[in-house]
Structure formats: structure tokens, C-alpha cells
Write a protein that holds these residues in place. Structure first.
Motif, mmCIF file in Angstrom:
data_model
loop_
_atom_site.group_PDB
_atom_site.id
_atom_site.type_symbol
_atom_site.label_atom_id
_atom_site.label_comp_id
_atom_site.label_asym_id
_atom_site.label_seq_id
_atom_site.Cartn_x
_atom_site.Cartn_y
_atom_site.Cartn_z
ATOM 1 N N LEU A 1 42.933 40.357 -36.858
ATOM 2 C CA LEU A 1 42.842 39.988 -35.437
ATOM 3 C C LEU A 1 41.459 40.213 -34.782
ATOM 4 N N THR A 2 40.772 41.627 -35.056
ATOM 5 C CA THR A 2 39.629 41.869 -34.802
ATOM 6 C C THR A 2 38.613 40.830 -35.011
ATOM 7 N N HIS A 3 38.809 40.545 -36.510
ATOM 8 C CA HIS A 3 37.797 39.475 -37.046
ATOM 9 C C HIS A 3 37.735 38.240 -36.238
ATOM 10 N N LEU A 4 39.038 37.873 -35.856
ATOM 11 C CA LEU A 4 39.053 36.535 -34.871
ATOM 12 C C LEU A 4 38.273 36.729 -33.636
ATOM 13 N N LEU A 5 38.627 37.939 -33.070
ATOM 14 C CA LEU A 5 37.879 38.085 -31.789
ATOM 15 C C LEU A 5 36.754 38.194 -31.808
ATOM 16 N N MET B 1 41.186 27.222 -31.792
ATOM 17 C CA MET B 1 42.527 27.998 -31.583
ATOM 18 C C MET B 1 43.808 26.977 -32.013
ATOM 19 N N ARG B 2 43.569 25.774 -31.974
ATOM 20 C CA ARG B 2 44.612 24.750 -31.786
ATOM 21 C C ARG B 2 45.325 25.025 -33.509
ATOM 22 N N ALA B 3 44.475 25.364 -34.440
ATOM 23 C CA ALA B 3 45.056 25.011 -35.727
ATOM 24 C C ALA B 3 45.664 26.670 -36.212
ATOM 25 N N LEU B 4 45.678 27.590 -35.344
ATOM 26 C CA LEU B 4 45.956 29.105 -35.535
ATOM 27 C C LEU B 4 47.336 29.435 -35.137
ATOM 28 N N ARG C 1 30.847 37.980 -23.948
ATOM 29 C CA ARG C 1 30.651 39.217 -23.398
ATOM 30 C C ARG C 1 32.041 40.010 -24.133
ATOM 31 N N ASN C 2 32.887 39.357 -23.948
ATOM 32 C CA ASN C 2 34.226 40.196 -24.459
ATOM 33 C C ASN C 2 35.178 39.061 -24.670
ATOM 34 N N VAL C 3 36.326 39.529 -25.429
ATOM 35 C CA VAL C 3 37.676 38.566 -25.599
ATOM 36 C C VAL C 3 38.935 39.452 -25.565
ATOM 37 N N VAL D 1 48.654 43.343 -25.493
ATOM 38 C CA VAL D 1 47.255 43.065 -25.096
ATOM 39 C C VAL D 1 46.334 43.685 -25.974
ATOM 40 N N ARG D 2 45.278 43.105 -26.234
ATOM 41 C CA ARG D 2 44.174 43.775 -27.220
ATOM 42 C C ARG D 2 42.858 42.941 -26.761
ATOM 43 N N VAL D 3 41.945 43.844 -26.401
ATOM 44 C CA VAL D 3 40.584 43.756 -25.853
ATOM 45 C C VAL D 3 39.695 44.047 -27.042
#
Length: 276
Positions: free
Chosen positions: A45-49, A194-197, A59-61, A86-88
Motif C-alpha cells: 500500500l505504501t508503494h502504491l501511494l 486505479m480502475r484495474a486494482l 503533495r500527499n495521498v 484511513v492511511r495517509v
């Protein structure tokens, strides 16, 4: 494409130029995510964001999971939808405080228009530009000042993905005031990525005991689960987590019970979509 193409192929609806460098970047991201072990869901997840932040010069996700309350109040403007996880990507204190304040507001009578619009609609997949979704007067209001300008943001793109009737993924990509506004092309690119994930988000939720489990996993159970999915024995897990074998075995049995399975093979099959 390699990796999970069989899983996301059915979700693809866009005709794209396979030689476009930007599309190649998205394809590479899909393959990179497919290479992560299911036991490394947090790192994935960190890699994706991080990749999305770089891809869109952001700036952020923020990534979150919305669940629908079983019995929402009749006058609930959010129709029962509330955040469960929630993950920032970069949870600096001012951003973390903003997220917490918005979460608390969702349970009050001061729900913002942006939150209502975010929850409304039944589309299985939706991408929105902030400045197209909200009226001009909203940008002079308190919510935009408090949760955008005061924390260093000025613009965002949001993506919403329905995993089933009661669970949705919501993602926000933010830019600051020194960057240009997001364009429809940015939104299209993010939507394409994102649609493919859906398979990826499904694995993320499974790792937290959502979607299929009878109850969410405790933090201790989740650590054991991720180790199980990486193929470790109960003895190795006990050593790795510095707990007694009896404690580890207790967690394993609790995990099996929550997922409604009786062994490791059946548990792993959930990640392959072979069990209901």
C-alpha cells in the motif's frame, strides 16, 4: 501485462496507447504491486501511494475504507457510510489532526457538503476533480480553509471504488498551492491506474479482516495472519513476534474462526478468490 492481469483484465474499459510512456509507468506499477507477497500488504500500500504521488506530482495521498452502517439514521446525510480504515502517506501532525477532526465531524450535525457529495451516488467507480465537484462558494468556506489551506493543500482528485454494496475504497491525491491545479488528463490517468486494482484493494481489506471475516482482526491477530500468509510456521511466528507458541496458536484459531475456515490452505484460498 504480467502479474495480476487475469484479475484486472475484466475491469479495463479504456482503450490506450500501449507505447505511451505514461501508460508504461502505470503498467510497471501494476506489475510491481503484483510482485508483493500478500504478507507484505502494508508495504504494498505504501508503494502504491508513493507511486501515485510521484506520478501526479502531488503533495500527499490518503487511502481509506468506507463501510455502510447496518442501520443508519433516517436523516443521515451520509446514508450510513463511515470510514473504517484511513492511511495517509505522509501523516505529519497537522494532516493527522485534520483527518481526525473530519472523522469526528462525520458523527455530528456539522457534516460538510464535500463529505456528503463524496458519499452520495451508487457508481461502482468514480473519479472527481475537486474544482469540478464543488461550487465556487465552497472554496471560501471553513472546511476548505481548515482541511486544505491550513494543512498545505489547495487541490485534490478523489477516486471511489465499490468493492461490494457495503464496502468502498476512497482515495485522495492532494497538491499544494504552488502547483498547478489537477487537469482532466490527470484525473483520467489516475482513474486508469486505479480502475484495474480492485484485486489489490480486496487483498488490503482481507488483511484487516474486512469483507469476509466475521469480525475485524485485532492488531495482534493481523500480525499473525500476515506471517501465516507468508508461509511461516506457528513456531517461527511465535519467535518472530516474541510470543509463546500457545499464544500464537490461540491467535491462529481465532483467525480461522473469523474467516470461517479450518486450515491454512482454505485461508490462503480467500486471497485467490476461490471461496465465497
Amino acid at each position: 501485462m504480467l502479474g495480476r492481469i487475469a484479475r484486472f483484465g475484466a475491469n479495463m474499459h479504456l482503450v490506450t496507447d500501449l507505447t505511451d510512456p505514461q501508460n508504461q509507468e502505470v503498467y510497471a506499477l501494476w506489475d510491481q504491486l503484483a510482485d508483493f507477497s500478500v504478507g507484505d500488504s502494508d508495504a504494498a500500500l505504501t508503494h502504491l501511494l508513493s507511486a501515485l504521488r510521484t506520478m501526479l506530482s502531488a503533495r500527499n495521498v490518503l487511502w481509506g475504507v468506507l463501510v455502510r452502517l447496518p442501520s443508519p439514521k433516517r436523516a443521515d446525510p451520509l446514508l450510513g457510510w463511515r470510514p473504517r480504515l484511513v492511511r495517509v502517506l505522509d501523516p505529519i501532525p497537522v494532516v493527522a489532526a485534520s483527518v481526525q477532526k473530519q472523522y469526528e465531524t462525520l458523527w455530528s450535525n456539522k457534516v460538510d457538503l464535500s463529505q456528503i457529495l463524496s458519499m452520495s451516488g451508487d457508481e461502482p467507480f468514480r473519479v472527481r476533480l475537486l474544482f469540478e465537484a464543488l461550487p465556487p462558494e465552497w472554496f471560501a468556506g471553513e472546511h476548505y480553509r481548515r482541511h486544505y489551506l491550513d494543512v498545505g493543500f489547495a487541490d485534490s482528485i478523489s477516486v471511489r471504488i465499490a468493492l461490494n454494496a457495503d464496502v468502498r475504497i476512497r482515495l485522495f491525491v492532494f497538491r499544494d498551492g504552488q502547483s498547478p491545479r489537477f487537469t482532466p488528463q490527470d484525473a483520467q490517468r489516475l482513474g486508469f491506474a486505479m480502475r484495474a486494482l480492485r484485486w489489490f484493494h480486496r487483498e488490503q481489506l482481507l488483511s484487516h479482516g474486512l469483507l469476509i471475516a466475521n469480525a475485524p482482526l485485532t492488531p495482534a491477530e493481523r500480525k499473525v495472519l500476515l506471517a501465516l500468509l507468508d508461509g511461516h510456521t506457528e513456531k517461527h511466528i511465535a519467535q518472530k513476534l516474541d510470543q509463546s507458541p500457545n499464544t500464537t496458536h490461540f491467535h491462529v484459531k481465532a483467525i480461522y474462526a473469523k474467516f470461517g475456515v479450518s486450515n491454512r490452505s482454505a485461508l490462503a484460498a480467500l486471497w485467490l478468490g476461490k471461496l465465497r
